[in-house]
Design a protein around this motif. Structure first.
Motif, short mmCIF file in Angstrom:
data_model
loop_
_atom_site.label_atom_id
_atom_site.label_comp_id
_atom_site.label_asym_id
_atom_site.label_seq_id
_atom_site.Cartn_x
_atom_site.Cartn_y
_atom_site.Cartn_z
N PHE A 261 0.81 -1.22 0.00
CA PHE A 261 0.00 0.00 0.00
C PHE A 261 0.85 1.28 0.00
CE2 PHE A 261 -3.00 -3.10 1.89
CZ PHE A 261 -3.99 -3.00 0.91
N SER A 262 2.16 1.17 0.21
CA SER A 262 2.97 2.38 0.28
C SER A 262 3.85 2.59 -0.96
CB SER A 262 3.86 2.35 1.53
OG SER A 262 4.81 1.30 1.45
N LEU A 263 4.11 1.54 -1.72
CA LEU A 263 4.99 1.65 -2.88
C LEU A 263 4.22 2.14 -4.11
CD1 LEU A 263 7.02 -1.68 -2.50
CD2 LEU A 263 7.84 0.63 -2.02
N SER A 264 4.95 2.66 -5.08
CA SER A 264 4.35 3.01 -6.36
C SER A 264 3.85 1.75 -7.06
CB SER A 264 5.37 3.72 -7.24
OG SER A 264 6.38 2.80 -7.65
N ARG A 265 3.08 1.92 -8.12
CA ARG A 265 2.52 0.75 -8.82
C ARG A 265 3.62 -0.18 -9.32
NH1 ARG A 265 -0.96 2.21 -13.60
NH2 ARG A 265 -1.38 -0.02 -13.58
N ALA A 266 4.63 0.40 -9.95
CA ALA A 266 5.70 -0.42 -10.52
C ALA A 266 6.49 -1.13 -9.41
CB ALA A 266 6.64 0.46 -11.35
N HIS A 267 6.77 -0.43 -8.33
CA HIS A 267 7.54 -1.03 -7.25
C HIS A 267 6.70 -2.06 -6.49
CE1 HIS A 267 9.96 2.52 -8.15
NE2 HIS A 267 10.97 1.91 -7.56
N ALA A 268 5.41 -1.78 -6.31
CA ALA A 268 4.52 -2.75 -5.63
C ALA A 268 4.40 -4.03 -6.45
CB ALA A 268 3.15 -2.12 -5.39
N LYS A 269 4.34 -3.89 -7.77
CA LYS A 269 4.28 -5.07 -8.63
C LYS A 269 5.55 -5.91 -8.48
CE LYS A 269 3.72 -6.50 -13.45
NZ LYS A 269 3.56 -6.04 -14.86
N ALA A 270 6.70 -5.25 -8.47
CA ALA A 270 7.97 -5.96 -8.30
C ALA A 270 8.04 -6.62 -6.93
CB ALA A 270 9.13 -4.99 -8.48
N PHE A 271 7.56 -5.92 -5.90
CA PHE A 271 7.55 -6.48 -4.54
C PHE A 271 6.67 -7.72 -4.49
CE2 PHE A 271 5.56 -6.79 -0.36
CZ PHE A 271 6.67 -6.83 0.48
N ARG A 272 5.46 -7.62 -5.03
CA ARG A 272 4.53 -8.75 -5.00
C ARG A 272 5.10 -9.95 -5.75
NH1 ARG A 272 0.60 -6.12 -6.73
NH2 ARG A 272 0.72 -6.67 -8.93
N LYS A 273 5.71 -9.69 -6.90
CA LYS A 273 6.30 -10.78 -7.68
C LYS A 273 7.45 -11.43 -6.92
CE LYS A 273 8.32 -11.87 -12.20
NZ LYS A 273 7.56 -13.14 -12.26
N GLY A 274 8.25 -10.62 -6.22
CA GLY A 274 9.33 -11.17 -5.43
C GLY A 274 8.83 -12.09 -4.33
N VAL A 275 7.73 -11.70 -3.68
CA VAL A 275 7.15 -12.52 -2.62
C VAL A 275 6.60 -13.83 -3.20
CG1 VAL A 275 5.30 -12.66 -0.91
CG2 VAL A 275 6.59 -10.53 -1.18
N LEU A 276 5.85 -13.73 -4.29
CA LEU A 276 5.26 -14.93 -4.89
C LEU A 276 6.34 -15.90 -5.37
CD1 LEU A 276 2.33 -13.32 -6.91
CD2 LEU A 276 2.16 -14.66 -4.81
N ASP A 277 7.37 -15.36 -6.01
CA ASP A 277 8.44 -16.23 -6.51
C ASP A 277 9.17 -16.93 -5.37
OD1 ASP A 277 7.84 -15.64 -9.09
OD2 ASP A 277 9.61 -14.41 -9.49
N ALA A 278 9.35 -16.23 -4.26
CA ALA A 278 10.07 -16.83 -3.14
C ALA A 278 9.23 -17.85 -2.39
CB ALA A 278 10.53 -15.73 -2.18
N LEU A 279 7.97 -17.54 -2.17
CA LEU A 279 7.13 -18.39 -1.31
C LEU A 279 6.45 -19.53 -2.05
CD1 LEU A 279 5.39 -15.77 1.01
CD2 LEU A 279 7.37 -17.21 1.51
N PHE A 280 5.96 -19.25 -3.25
CA PHE A 280 5.11 -20.24 -3.91
C PHE A 280 5.78 -20.92 -5.10
CE2 PHE A 280 2.24 -17.16 -1.90
CZ PHE A 280 1.54 -18.03 -1.06
N TYR A 281 6.57 -20.17 -5.86
CA TYR A 281 7.21 -20.76 -7.02
C TYR A 281 8.64 -21.20 -6.73
CZ TYR A 281 3.23 -18.44 -9.13
OH TYR A 281 1.96 -18.02 -9.43
N GLN A 282 9.15 -20.82 -5.54
CA GLN A 282 10.50 -21.21 -5.12
C GLN A 282 11.54 -20.83 -6.15
OE1 GLN A 282 10.92 -23.05 -1.94
NE2 GLN A 282 8.88 -22.21 -1.77
N LYS A 283 11.33 -19.69 -6.80
CA LYS A 283 12.25 -19.28 -7.86
C LYS A 283 13.49 -18.62 -7.29
CE LYS A 283 9.16 -18.53 -11.81
NZ LYS A 283 8.66 -17.52 -12.77
N THR A 284 14.62 -18.99 -7.87
CA THR A 284 15.88 -18.29 -7.62
C THR A 284 16.54 -18.09 -8.97
OG1 THR A 284 17.07 -20.37 -7.25
CG2 THR A 284 16.15 -19.27 -5.31
N GLY A 285 17.69 -17.43 -8.95
CA GLY A 285 18.38 -17.16 -10.20
C GLY A 285 17.79 -15.96 -10.91
#
Length: 296
Positions: A261-285
């Motif tokens: 709720f505090s980040l800009s749209r572009a930064h919030a999208k990057a933040f959300r993707k980082g969380v999803l990749d780490a927690l659910f998709y287990q993405k690294t690299g």
């Protein structure tokens, strides 16, 4: 008289040859006698060796057609290094006279595994960026830069800074390569943890400093940086924290809503993707940064 130990400087260039040229100029002027310099040119389709040799004639250039990330490129550079000590320097740093000699003195203290100089902001050299790191908090998964000097020549740090750190070849053989899973950010914290797990210390010399043009490659506050710092913060805690469930609870209840709720749209999208990749998709690299852009 004993010969000075051979030091291999390893630096990574990513589409910034003019910035790297400034580093080479400073290395040429530093005055250390037993030195080899290795540039890993990341995601390079051509060859800029002749350009670099205008500034440092004996520089060794390794071209990688792929973007190997910070850790992968440094690991590639280590394969070509022949020194007793490896000095990892960001390409957006500038080296001063006497830095190498002083850092080598740090290894005379028993149990020393890595040594760093003070890092100052290039745009304001009076201001210190790094004089050490505080421990990572078990709940927040964050730590802080120690930016204060003491009246001693050396001080200990919980982690070293990836922009400028010297480690012996023997120690790296025990630690293993720099972890490539992170691709960008947190890899030096994880590598520091490996070093401290061996019972070794990280020292910061308060006698010498380098200049750092911070975040030239990624931008000081870009969505790319937000993505990797978010994803890798979670990944680091999963790998290293003894209380990972407590961290995860704090992150989901406090950090996630605060950032969304505090980040800009572009930064919030990057933040959300980082969380999803780490927690659910287990993405690294590597993750393609183009996906972070938001159409106008």
């Amino acid at each position: 008289m004993m010969e000075a130990p051979k030091v291999s400087i390893i630096t990574v260039n990513y589409h910034q040859k003019e910035v790297t040229a400034d580093l080479l100029r400073s290395i040429q002027a530093c005055g250390y006698s037993n030195l080899e310099v290795i540039i890993v040119d990341n995601e390079q389709s051509g060859d800029n060796s002749l350009f670099y040799r205008e500034f440092l004639p004996n520089v060794q250039v390794i071209n990688s057609s792929q973007n190997l990330g910070f850790a992968g490129a440094n690991n590639l550079g280590m394969k070509y290094a022949s020194g007793e000590f490896f000095f990892f320097l960001n390409n957006d740093t500038e080296l001063g006279e006497g830095v190498i000699e002083t850092l080598l003195e740090g290894f005379s203290f028993p149990g020393t595994g890595a040594v760093c100089p003070i890092i100052r902001y290039a745009e304001n050299p009076e201001k210190i960026q790094f004089a050490g790191f505080t421990p990572i908090h078990p709940l927040t998964g964050r730590n802080k830069l120690d930016q204060f000097l003491t009246n001693q020549s050396w001080k200990q740090s919980h982690y070293f800074h990836g922009a400028a750190v010297m480690i012996s070849r023997d120690t790296i053989a025990q630690m293993g390569d720099m972890p490539e899973d992170y691709f960008l950010y947190y890899e030096e914290l994880d590598w520091s943890q490996r070093l401290r797990d061996l019972g070794l210390k990280i020292l910061v010399s308060q006698q010498v400093s380098i200049l750092h043009k911070e975040s030239i490659s990624t931008g000081k506050n870009s969505p790319l940086k937000v993505y990797y710092q978010t994803r890798n913060r979670i990944y680091f805690m999963r790998r290293n924290a003894g209380f990972y469930p407590a961290f995860l609870l704090f992150f989901l209840l406090v950090s996630f809503p605060k950032n969304i709720f505090s980040l800009s749209r572009a930064h919030a999208k990057a933040f959300r993707k980082g969380v999803l990749d780490a927690l659910f998709y287990q993405k690294t690299g590597y993750t393609d940064p183009v996906s972070f852009s938001i159409p106008r």
